[in-house]
Design an enzyme around this catalytic site. Structure first.
Site, PDB file in Angstrom:
ATOM      1  N   ARG A  37       0.811  -1.371   0.202  1.00 33.99           N
ATOM      2  CA  ARG A  37      -0.054   0.063   0.113  1.00 33.99           C
ATOM      3  C   ARG A  37       0.941   1.147  -0.105  1.00 33.99           C
ATOM      4  O   ARG A  37       0.529   2.200  -0.338  1.00 33.99           O
ATOM      5  CB  ARG A  37      -0.688  -0.093   1.103  1.00 33.99           C
ATOM      6  CG  ARG A  37      -2.070  -0.920   1.131  1.00 33.99           C
ATOM      7  CD  ARG A  37      -2.913  -1.155   2.439  1.00 33.99           C
ATOM      8  NE  ARG A  37      -3.468  -2.457   2.442  1.00 33.99           N
ATOM      9  CZ  ARG A  37      -2.762  -3.459   2.997  1.00 33.99           C
ATOM     10  NH1 ARG A  37      -1.608  -3.076   3.622  1.00 33.99           N
ATOM     11  NH2 ARG A  37      -3.454  -4.440   3.150  1.00 33.99           N
ATOM     12  N   GLN A 100      -3.270 -10.749   8.384  1.00 35.75           N
ATOM     13  CA  GLN A 100      -3.707 -10.017   6.994  1.00 35.75           C
ATOM     14  C   GLN A 100      -2.739 -10.213   5.882  1.00 35.75           C
ATOM     15  O   GLN A 100      -2.788  -9.755   4.940  1.00 35.75           O
ATOM     16  CB  GLN A 100      -3.758  -8.473   7.326  1.00 35.75           C
ATOM     17  CG  GLN A 100      -4.910  -8.080   8.240  1.00 35.75           C
ATOM     18  CD  GLN A 100      -4.770  -6.764   8.658  1.00 35.75           C
ATOM     19  OE1 GLN A 100      -3.888  -6.189   9.117  1.00 35.75           O
ATOM     20  NE2 GLN A 100      -6.068  -5.974   8.409  1.00 35.75           N
ATOM     21  N   ASP A 103       1.942 -13.480   2.934  1.00 35.25           N
ATOM     22  CA  ASP A 103       3.245 -14.115   2.758  1.00 35.25           C
ATOM     23  C   ASP A 103       3.625 -15.393   3.457  1.00 35.25           C
ATOM     24  O   ASP A 103       4.828 -16.043   3.003  1.00 35.25           O
ATOM     25  CB  ASP A 103       4.337 -12.968   3.227  1.00 35.25           C
ATOM     26  CG  ASP A 103       4.333 -12.740   4.796  1.00 35.25           C
ATOM     27  OD1 ASP A 103       3.779 -13.524   5.423  1.00 35.25           O
ATOM     28  OD2 ASP A 103       4.177 -11.653   5.274  1.00 35.25           O
ATOM     29  N   HIS A 118      -6.388 -12.841   4.382  1.00 32.85           N
ATOM     30  CA  HIS A 118      -6.482 -12.364   2.959  1.00 32.85           C
ATOM     31  C   HIS A 118      -5.719 -13.578   1.988  1.00 32.85           C
ATOM     32  O   HIS A 118      -5.370 -13.293   0.845  1.00 32.85           O
ATOM     33  CB  HIS A 118      -5.737 -11.341   2.892  1.00 32.85           C
ATOM     34  CG  HIS A 118      -6.505  -9.996   3.616  1.00 32.85           C
ATOM     35  ND1 HIS A 118      -5.472  -8.746   3.692  1.00 32.85           N
ATOM     36  CD2 HIS A 118      -7.561  -9.890   3.766  1.00 32.85           C
ATOM     37  CE1 HIS A 118      -6.532  -7.981   4.487  1.00 32.85           C
ATOM     38  NE2 HIS A 118      -7.790  -8.742   4.599  1.00 32.85           N
ATOM     39  N   CYS A 129     -11.263 -25.580 -13.588  1.00 38.05           N
ATOM     40  CA  CYS A 129     -11.455 -26.997 -13.099  1.00 38.05           C
ATOM     41  C   CYS A 129     -10.980 -27.026 -11.628  1.00 38.05           C
ATOM     42  O   CYS A 129     -10.968 -28.026 -10.969  1.00 38.05           O
ATOM     43  CB  CYS A 129     -10.467 -27.693 -14.188  1.00 38.05           C
ATOM     44  SG  CYS A 129      -8.660 -27.762 -13.680  1.00 38.05           S
ATOM     45  N   CYS A 146      -3.840 -23.029 -16.704  1.00 33.02           N
ATOM     46  CA  CYS A 146      -4.021 -24.390 -16.263  1.00 33.02           C
ATOM     47  C   CYS A 146      -4.015 -25.017 -17.748  1.00 33.02           C
ATOM     48  O   CYS A 146      -4.124 -24.684 -18.761  1.00 33.02           O
ATOM     49  CB  CYS A 146      -5.323 -24.633 -15.602  1.00 33.02           C
ATOM     50  SG  CYS A 146      -5.484 -26.335 -15.210  1.00 33.02           S
ATOM     51  N   THR A 186       0.148  -3.537  12.509  1.00 32.48           N
ATOM     52  CA  THR A 186      -0.895  -3.111  11.699  1.00 32.48           C
ATOM     53  C   THR A 186      -1.683  -2.051  12.159  1.00 32.48           C
ATOM     54  O   THR A 186      -1.782  -1.774  13.462  1.00 32.48           O
ATOM     55  CB  THR A 186      -1.931  -4.135  11.469  1.00 32.48           C
ATOM     56  OG1 THR A 186      -3.212  -3.359  10.785  1.00 32.48           O
ATOM     57  CG2 THR A 186      -2.567  -4.562  12.721  1.00 32.48           C
ATOM     58  N   ASN A 209       3.402  -1.691  17.429  1.00 35.10           N
ATOM     59  CA  ASN A 209       3.529  -0.943  16.417  1.00 35.10           C
ATOM     60  C   ASN A 209       4.360   0.103  16.210  1.00 35.10           C
ATOM     61  O   ASN A 209       4.974   0.521  17.396  1.00 35.10           O
ATOM     62  CB  ASN A 209       2.059  -0.346  15.956  1.00 35.10           C
ATOM     63  CG  ASN A 209       1.770  -0.166  14.568  1.00 35.10           C
ATOM     64  OD1 ASN A 209       2.303  -1.139  13.733  1.00 35.10           O
ATOM     65  ND2 ASN A 209       1.320   0.881  14.083  1.00 35.10           N
ATOM     66  N   ILE A 227       9.345  -4.185  15.452  1.00 39.25           N
ATOM     67  CA  ILE A 227       8.812  -5.204  16.132  1.00 39.25           C
ATOM     68  C   ILE A 227       9.928  -6.161  16.650  1.00 39.25           C
ATOM     69  O   ILE A 227       9.742  -6.863  17.580  1.00 39.25           O
ATOM     70  CB  ILE A 227       7.735  -5.991  15.310  1.00 39.25           C
ATOM     71  CG1 ILE A 227       7.265  -7.169  15.944  1.00 39.25           C
ATOM     72  CG2 ILE A 227       8.275  -6.421  13.983  1.00 39.25           C
ATOM     73  CD1 ILE A 227       6.520  -7.068  17.513  1.00 39.25           C
TER      74      ILE A 227
HETATM   75 ZN    ZN Z   1      -7.965 -26.324 -15.070  1.00 40.96          ZN
END
Ligand code: ZN
Length: 237
Positions: A37, A100, A103, A118, A129, A146, A186, A209, A227
């Site tokens: 962000r 959130q 990673d 998320h 599929c 795919c 956050t 924070n 942190i």
């Molecule tokens: Zn597929």
């Protein structure tokens, strides 16, 4: 960060049985993953002047998968990132994680219960599929398809998309049953973080924070700083 606050935090961690840690982008910054962000306005020419929020949206993904994936692979995927001391510490104390972040670093650090609000960049699926693909199976230079011809989508919640219901329910249950809730990295400005915190019913609500947030006065303890530095102090105790 003052020494007395660190002592209180340590004491609460030692005496709590159900600790939930709610994490955001700030915990992964020391692992070399910038908050996307904060990328606002930097990519104007390369991305038609669009903001990250506009690019990482469901409608844009459908309309322009080529530019979506260019941004996504370029700015949101950090294959070399490793968990840092904070991820490892929260795994070691056996905390339940609500994050959130997409990673995967809490899982890599060894946390057993991780609610990824998320999603996770390591999971991807065919929109036709529903076959699953690992991130390492994708060619990150182009739009992945795919074998069946369907386009592959990251299992990540894009803007305009709803969160997974089972994940929400699990996170709410964990928070409502927690005797200690640590909010880490956050600002709580990002939907839906603030709503989740309201389910906490205990009296050990902690904010760790870099900077102040609008939420701080509701916390029982707030410690400002990097942190990893905070965790280093905790580990000295
Ligand atoms: Zn597929």
């Amino acid at each position: 960060m003052n020494n007395n606050d660190i002592n209180i935090l340590k004491e609460w961690i030692n005496t709590s049985k159900k600790i939930v840690v709610f994490t955001g982008a700030g915990i992964s910054v020391p692992s070399g993953i910038p908050d996307f962000r904060s990328a606002n306005g930097i990519y104007n020419s390369e991305y038609d002047g669009l903001s990250p929020e506009e690019i990482i949206s469901h409608s844009f993904f459908i309309k322009n998968p080529k530019m979506f994936y260019k941004f996504y692979f370029d700015k949101m995927i950090y294959l070399d990132a490793r968990p840092n001391l904070a991820h490892e510490y929260f795994a070691k104390i056996g905390a339940t994680i609500v994050t959130q972040n997409i990673d995967n670093l809490h899982t890599l650090a060894g946390s057993k219960t991780v609610y990824e609000l998320h999603g996770n960049v390591y999971r991807n699926y065919c929109m036709k599929c529903h076959k699953f693909y690992d991130l390492k199976d994708l060619n990150t230079k182009e739009v992945p398809y795919c074998k069946c011809g369907g386009m592959i989508k990251p299992d990540v919640v894009l803007y305009e998309e709803g969160l997974d219901n089972d994940t929400i329910m699990g996170a709410i249950k964990a928070i409502s049953e927690a005797d200690m809730l640590i909010i880490c990295g956050t600002s709580l400005r990002v939907y839906p973080a603030a709503g989740f915190i309201n389910y906490y019913r205990g009296n050990k609500l902690v904010l760790l924070n870099k900077e102040k947030t609008p939420f701080d006065s509701s916390c029982n303890l707030a410690i400002y700083g990097d942190i990893v530095e905070i965790v280093k102090e905790l580990m000295k105790k």
